[in-house]
Enzyme design. Structure first.
Site, mmCIF file in Angstrom:
data_model
loop_
_atom_site.group_PDB
_atom_site.id
_atom_site.type_symbol
_atom_site.label_atom_id
_atom_site.label_comp_id
_atom_site.label_asym_id
_atom_site.label_seq_id
_atom_site.Cartn_x
_atom_site.Cartn_y
_atom_site.Cartn_z
ATOM 1 N N TRP A 145 -2.953 3.453 -5.802
ATOM 2 C CA TRP A 145 -4.219 4.115 -6.167
ATOM 3 C C TRP A 145 -4.127 4.953 -7.443
ATOM 4 O O TRP A 145 -4.891 5.903 -7.639
ATOM 5 C CB TRP A 145 -4.727 5.000 -5.015
ATOM 6 C CG TRP A 145 -4.462 4.443 -3.658
ATOM 7 C CD1 TRP A 145 -4.806 3.207 -3.197
ATOM 8 C CD2 TRP A 145 -3.781 5.091 -2.563
ATOM 9 N NE1 TRP A 145 -4.386 3.047 -1.897
ATOM 10 C CE2 TRP A 145 -3.759 4.192 -1.487
ATOM 11 C CE3 TRP A 145 -3.207 6.357 -2.407
ATOM 12 C CZ2 TRP A 145 -3.167 4.492 -0.248
ATOM 13 C CZ3 TRP A 145 -2.614 6.672 -1.185
ATOM 14 C CH2 TRP A 145 -2.599 5.739 -0.123
ATOM 15 N N GLY A 146 -3.155 4.631 -8.310
ATOM 16 C CA GLY A 146 -3.022 5.383 -9.559
ATOM 17 C C GLY A 146 -2.293 6.711 -9.410
ATOM 18 O O GLY A 146 -2.244 7.507 -10.344
ATOM 19 N N ASP B 45 0.824 -1.209 0.000
ATOM 20 C CA ASP B 45 0.000 0.000 0.000
ATOM 21 C C ASP B 45 0.865 1.268 0.000
ATOM 22 O O ASP B 45 2.100 1.194 -0.016
ATOM 23 C CB ASP B 45 -0.941 -0.058 1.224
ATOM 24 C CG ASP B 45 -2.324 0.442 0.912
ATOM 25 O OD1 ASP B 45 -2.465 1.287 0.017
ATOM 26 O OD2 ASP B 45 -3.284 0.001 1.585
ATOM 27 N N ASP C 185 -10.063 3.539 -3.750
ATOM 28 C CA ASP C 185 -10.767 2.364 -3.241
ATOM 29 C C ASP C 185 -12.191 2.256 -3.782
ATOM 30 O O ASP C 185 -12.937 3.236 -3.819
ATOM 31 C CB ASP C 185 -10.840 2.412 -1.711
ATOM 32 C CG ASP C 185 -9.482 2.165 -1.076
ATOM 33 O OD1 ASP C 185 -8.478 2.128 -1.823
ATOM 34 O OD2 ASP C 185 -9.427 1.996 0.155
HETATM 35 C C1 GLA Z 1 -5.970 1.339 1.302
HETATM 36 C C2 GLA Z 1 -6.097 0.357 0.153
HETATM 37 C C3 GLA Z 1 -7.233 -0.624 0.434
HETATM 38 C C4 GLA Z 1 -6.976 -1.349 1.751
HETATM 39 C C5 GLA Z 1 -6.784 -0.341 2.873
HETATM 40 C C6 GLA Z 1 -6.315 -0.995 4.168
HETATM 41 O O1 GLA Z 1 -7.067 2.179 1.382
HETATM 42 O O2 GLA Z 1 -6.307 1.020 -1.070
HETATM 43 O O3 GLA Z 1 -7.360 -1.555 -0.629
HETATM 44 O O4 GLA Z 1 -5.828 -2.162 1.619
HETATM 45 O O5 GLA Z 1 -5.812 0.648 2.534
HETATM 46 O O6 GLA Z 1 -6.118 -0.076 5.176
#
Ligand code: GLA
Length: 387
Positions: free
Chosen positions: A165-166, A130, A187
């Site tokens: 996340w791009g 992440d 997300d």
């Molecule tokens: C981010 C990621 C999610 C998930 C959460 C966990 O938001 O994009 O997919 O893994 O963290 O905290």
């Protein structure tokens, strides 16, 4: 599978986050592994069982090692890995580029090689990585390159799932970093607008997905029906309709996304199982050449809307997978002219169409095919060229 096949096709599996978030434990993970076998998910191609955030203690031990939370995972991660491996499945784990994970547990910043070794010791096969709590002045690109190298040299095949996340034009540099998949969007939420917006945001980006580095459009919300202990994901409105889940699964499959289930498969209804285990659709996603799907805009030419489109994916045996998507709020006819896929009338070629949701032959068509598609729905066909 040996190292050189790792990540060749979009990974398929289950991830704990969408439904369970922080409320995870070893019994849940074992139950999911059992259901993979008993309900046929493994036979359908699902392989990875991934624990997301919130699995560790808040502090590393005195040697700097991550520690699994003994209340949630009393038998430890190695024992859980053994349980999963005994069923012929693979085990995924989660960490973060930054000093902390998004939920505030220790991240792998400056511990990359140590953590990769620990994951290998535990028998981990997949790492989701992440992007929270990244020191502002550090380059994300460099940190993904670090962990990628650490994993490739830890002595075990570990699939690397990047999750930024791009941000930071990730699709430009992620393939060369060594990651096997990368999140291209924020997300997902268990509602129709979220599905629609993610899909539209990835149209015309088919050059940024392919073997060994797949565009991850986030975990599936199929079958959640609003059931999550995370109010943000479920948006507190009760999820989507079955047709919307079918469209979501079709989009992710055609667009080459990894297929990571996010619902509670222990309690999945038959419709959910039929969607998630539709082998005709899965075969499109898992086609060995992993071609990106290109968009064709429907006629008439003055009609401009990103909500209505066809996606065409060229398959390794010469067939075409074609999705007719109507994400708009009204029923529409979607007219596909075969010359837009390189099949002129003069070629003498027709297309023999098979409906991947109805599981039946539709017949042979020349020059044009134009299904009427209800709102939020789709038609997916597999088309074979015939003379
Ligand atoms: C981010 C990621 C999610 C998930 C959460 C966990 O938001 O994009 O997919 O893994 O963290 O905290």
């Amino acid at each position: 599978m040996g190292r050189y096949h790792l990540g060749a096709m979009p990974p398929m599996g289950w991830n704990s986050w969408n439904t369970f978030t922080w409320d995870i434990n070893e019994q849940l993970i074992r139950d999911v592994a059992d259901v993979f076998i008993s309900d046929g998910y493994k036979d359908a191609g699902y392989e990875y069982i991934v624990i997301d955030d919130c699995w560790s203690l808040k502090e590393r031990d005195k040697d700097g090692r991550l520690v699994a939370d003994p209340e949630k995972f009393p038998s430890g991660m190695k024992a859980l890995a053994d349980y999963i491996h005994d069923k012929g499945l693979k085990f995924g784990m989660y960490s973060c580029v930054g000093t902390h994970t998004c939920a505030g547990f220790p991240g792998s910043f400056e511990h990359e090689f140590q953590d990769a070794e620990l994951f290998a010791e535990w028998g981990i096969d997949y790492l989701k990585y992440d992007y929270c709590f990244k020191p502002r002045q550090m380059s994300g690109e460099l940190l993904y390159k670090r962990m990628s190298l650490a994993l490739k040299n830890c002595g075990r095949d570990i699939l690397f799932s990047a999750c930024n996340w791009g941000e930071d034009n990730v699709n430009k540099w992620i393939r060369s970093s060594g990651a096997h998949m990368y999140r291209s969007t924020g997300d997902i939420q268990d509602n129709w607008d979220s599905i629609k917006n993610i899909a539209i945001s990835q149209l015309d980006k088919e050059c940024y997905t392919g073997s060994y580095c797949h565009n991850d459009m986030d975990m599936l919300v199929v079958g959640m029906y609003g059931g999550s202990n995370n109010g943000w994901i479920s948006s507190k409105i009760g999820g989507c309709s079955d047709n919307e889940y079918k469209t979501h699964f079709s989009l992710w499959s055609l667009m080459g996304s990894p297929l990571m289930i996010g619902c509670d498969i222990r309690n999945a209804n038959q419709v959910t199982k039929d969607i998630l285990m539709n082998r005709d659709i899965i075969a499109i996603n898992q086609d060995i050449e992993c071609r990106g799907a290109y968009r064709i805009k429907p006629e008439p030419q003055w009609f401009h809307s990103d909500e209505v489109f066809m996606l065409v994916k060229v398959l390794s045996n010469g067939d075409l997978a074609i999705g007719f998507f109507n994400l708009s709020d009204t029923q529409r006819e979607l007219s596909l002219q075969f010359w837009d896929m390189g099949i002129p009338y003069a070629s003498g070629c027709s297309l023999s169409m098979y409906d991947c949701w109805e599981h039946k032959e539709l017949g042979v068509f020349k020059e044009r095919f134009a299904p009427v598609v209800p709102a939020h729905d789709c038609v997916v066909v597999r088309a074979k060229l015939v003379k």
